[in-house]
Design a protein around this motif. Sequence first.
Motif, mmCIF file in Angstrom:
data_model
loop_
_atom_site.group_PDB
_atom_site.id
_atom_site.type_symbol
_atom_site.label_atom_id
_atom_site.label_comp_id
_atom_site.label_asym_id
_atom_site.label_seq_id
_atom_site.Cartn_x
_atom_site.Cartn_y
_atom_site.Cartn_z
ATOM 1 N N ILE A 183 -10.546 0.164 2.189
ATOM 2 C CA ILE A 183 -10.749 1.305 1.295
ATOM 3 C C ILE A 183 -9.495 2.180 1.344
ATOM 4 C CG2 ILE A 183 -12.134 3.342 0.833
ATOM 5 C CD1 ILE A 183 -14.507 1.907 2.050
ATOM 6 N N ILE A 184 -8.813 2.277 0.202
ATOM 7 C CA ILE A 184 -7.603 3.105 0.133
ATOM 8 C C ILE A 184 -7.973 4.579 0.144
ATOM 9 C CG2 ILE A 184 -5.578 3.654 -1.267
ATOM 10 C CD1 ILE A 184 -5.686 0.802 -2.346
ATOM 11 N N VAL A 223 -15.559 -2.167 -11.068
ATOM 12 C CA VAL A 223 -14.713 -2.175 -12.260
ATOM 13 C C VAL A 223 -13.286 -2.466 -11.819
ATOM 14 C CG1 VAL A 223 -13.838 -0.834 -14.208
ATOM 15 C CG2 VAL A 223 -16.194 -0.518 -13.438
ATOM 16 N N GLN A 224 -12.639 -3.398 -12.547
ATOM 17 C CA GLN A 224 -11.236 -3.705 -12.269
ATOM 18 C C GLN A 224 -10.356 -2.767 -13.097
ATOM 19 O OE1 GLN A 224 -10.118 -6.108 -10.008
ATOM 20 N NE2 GLN A 224 -8.116 -5.121 -10.340
ATOM 21 N N ASP A 225 -9.462 -2.100 -12.441
ATOM 22 C CA ASP A 225 -8.559 -1.154 -13.099
ATOM 23 C C ASP A 225 -7.143 -1.483 -12.654
ATOM 24 O OD1 ASP A 225 -8.661 1.697 -14.595
ATOM 25 O OD2 ASP A 225 -7.119 1.779 -13.037
ATOM 26 N N HIS A 226 -6.149 -1.076 -13.458
ATOM 27 C CA HIS A 226 -4.780 -1.399 -13.040
ATOM 28 C C HIS A 226 -4.375 -0.613 -11.796
ATOM 29 C CE1 HIS A 226 -3.766 2.278 -15.354
ATOM 30 N NE2 HIS A 226 -2.708 2.338 -14.568
ATOM 31 N N HIS A 227 -5.152 0.408 -11.419
ATOM 32 C CA HIS A 227 -4.927 1.078 -10.141
ATOM 33 C C HIS A 227 -5.483 0.270 -8.980
ATOM 34 C CE1 HIS A 227 -4.592 5.308 -12.164
ATOM 35 N NE2 HIS A 227 -3.480 4.595 -12.265
ATOM 36 N N GLY A 228 -6.488 -0.567 -9.251
ATOM 37 C CA GLY A 228 -7.145 -1.340 -8.212
ATOM 38 C C GLY A 228 -8.600 -1.576 -8.574
ATOM 39 N N VAL A 229 -9.414 -1.860 -7.568
ATOM 40 C CA VAL A 229 -10.842 -2.104 -7.762
ATOM 41 C C VAL A 229 -11.584 -0.795 -7.557
ATOM 42 C CG1 VAL A 229 -12.841 -3.414 -6.993
ATOM 43 C CG2 VAL A 229 -10.576 -4.468 -6.964
ATOM 44 N N LEU A 230 -12.332 -0.376 -8.597
ATOM 45 C CA LEU A 230 -13.094 0.860 -8.534
ATOM 46 C C LEU A 230 -14.557 0.507 -8.303
ATOM 47 C CD1 LEU A 230 -11.543 2.660 -11.647
ATOM 48 C CD2 LEU A 230 -10.627 2.504 -9.324
ATOM 49 N N MET A 231 -15.125 1.000 -7.217
ATOM 50 C CA MET A 231 -16.523 0.724 -6.899
ATOM 51 C C MET A 231 -17.283 2.032 -6.801
ATOM 52 S SD MET A 231 -18.217 -1.519 -3.812
ATOM 53 C CE MET A 231 -17.605 -0.449 -2.516
ATOM 54 N N GLU A 273 -7.842 -2.535 -3.064
ATOM 55 C CA GLU A 273 -6.866 -3.412 -3.703
ATOM 56 C C GLU A 273 -7.514 -4.682 -4.258
ATOM 57 O OE1 GLU A 273 -3.764 -4.212 -0.953
ATOM 58 O OE2 GLU A 273 -2.834 -2.229 -1.129
ATOM 59 N N THR A 274 -8.436 -5.287 -3.497
ATOM 60 C CA THR A 274 -9.079 -6.546 -3.913
ATOM 61 C C THR A 274 -10.587 -6.382 -3.896
ATOM 62 O OG1 THR A 274 -9.055 -7.353 -1.629
ATOM 63 C CG2 THR A 274 -7.169 -7.932 -3.023
#
Length: 316
Positions: A69-70, A37-45, A11-12
């Motif tokens: 971690i979701i 990478v910031q995505d509208h789904h959340g933070v993609l690492m 999320e963050t």
Amino acid sequence: MIELEIQTLSETREGLLIEVGRLVMSSGFTLQRQRLVQDHHGVLMTMVVRGPWLKRRALEASLDANERIISFRTAKFEEGAPKPHFAASRPMAGPAVVAVSAAAIKTERPPVPTAVADEGEAAEPAATQVISAEPEPQQEPEFVFMVPRAQPPAPVPAEATPFVDLIPLGPDMEAVEKVLPKLTNDYPHILSRLLALEGSVAEAARDSSLFLAGQRTGVWVFERDFALDAGLALDEAIERVGVPALRALVEVENQGEQLHIRNSPLCLDGGHSRCQFFSGYLDGLLGRAIASKSLSIFAVCCRSCGADECVLAISD
């Protein structure tokens, strides 16, 4: 050693890389490269780590236990173009625009016809030929005529048979006397004879005729098998005479002053009650066996009326 590519969704992003990096190092792996990478789904690492392949499951268990971690995925790292993140938003394809070029339309004016004059005559002005374009007649639409189907006539409601309360009649003596020799000859297999008797008499005389046939059959059975059992009390007469004689015809259970007839072949579910035959049969048997000459037998319930069994109550 093995190189793994880890993709996570959170999320963050504040402190995410440091926290997950410590988790990777505590599991025995080293961090090779990473991307956030910031995505509208959340933070993609995306991380590429290197370590012993035997500790891969321990690393995955640590990632699964981390609350930040979701979801995540791990796969063997392969050189080349980076893999798309599993949680990345998919670009929506816009509507395709097709360029249509309009062709130039050239209109040519038809030449005007000229008239050639004969020699010696003045040339007459050219006549303009006018062609009138008449519209083509439109074809009239075809009409389809639907012939309605004839509705079937409504069913005529069946007339309800009125209930008629029959006035009981006395027994048909002639029919009973005629069937008695057949009952004694076929005893105890007398079911068909009793049904034939029932069908040969008037409906109002059915019960009384069955009772008389049972009574005369009971007297005959007592004189044949129980003539020495006389002057008994009612309960003793039921136990020593009534039950044994009745068991030759049906399955019966003695419960005090009540006899329970199970699965009576004469009284079928939804049919006519024929317990009058058994009442007359016991009257002919017990009337000769008991000391008291007063005897009362009546049907408490019948299988043909919906009961589980036929029950006859006996008293003196």
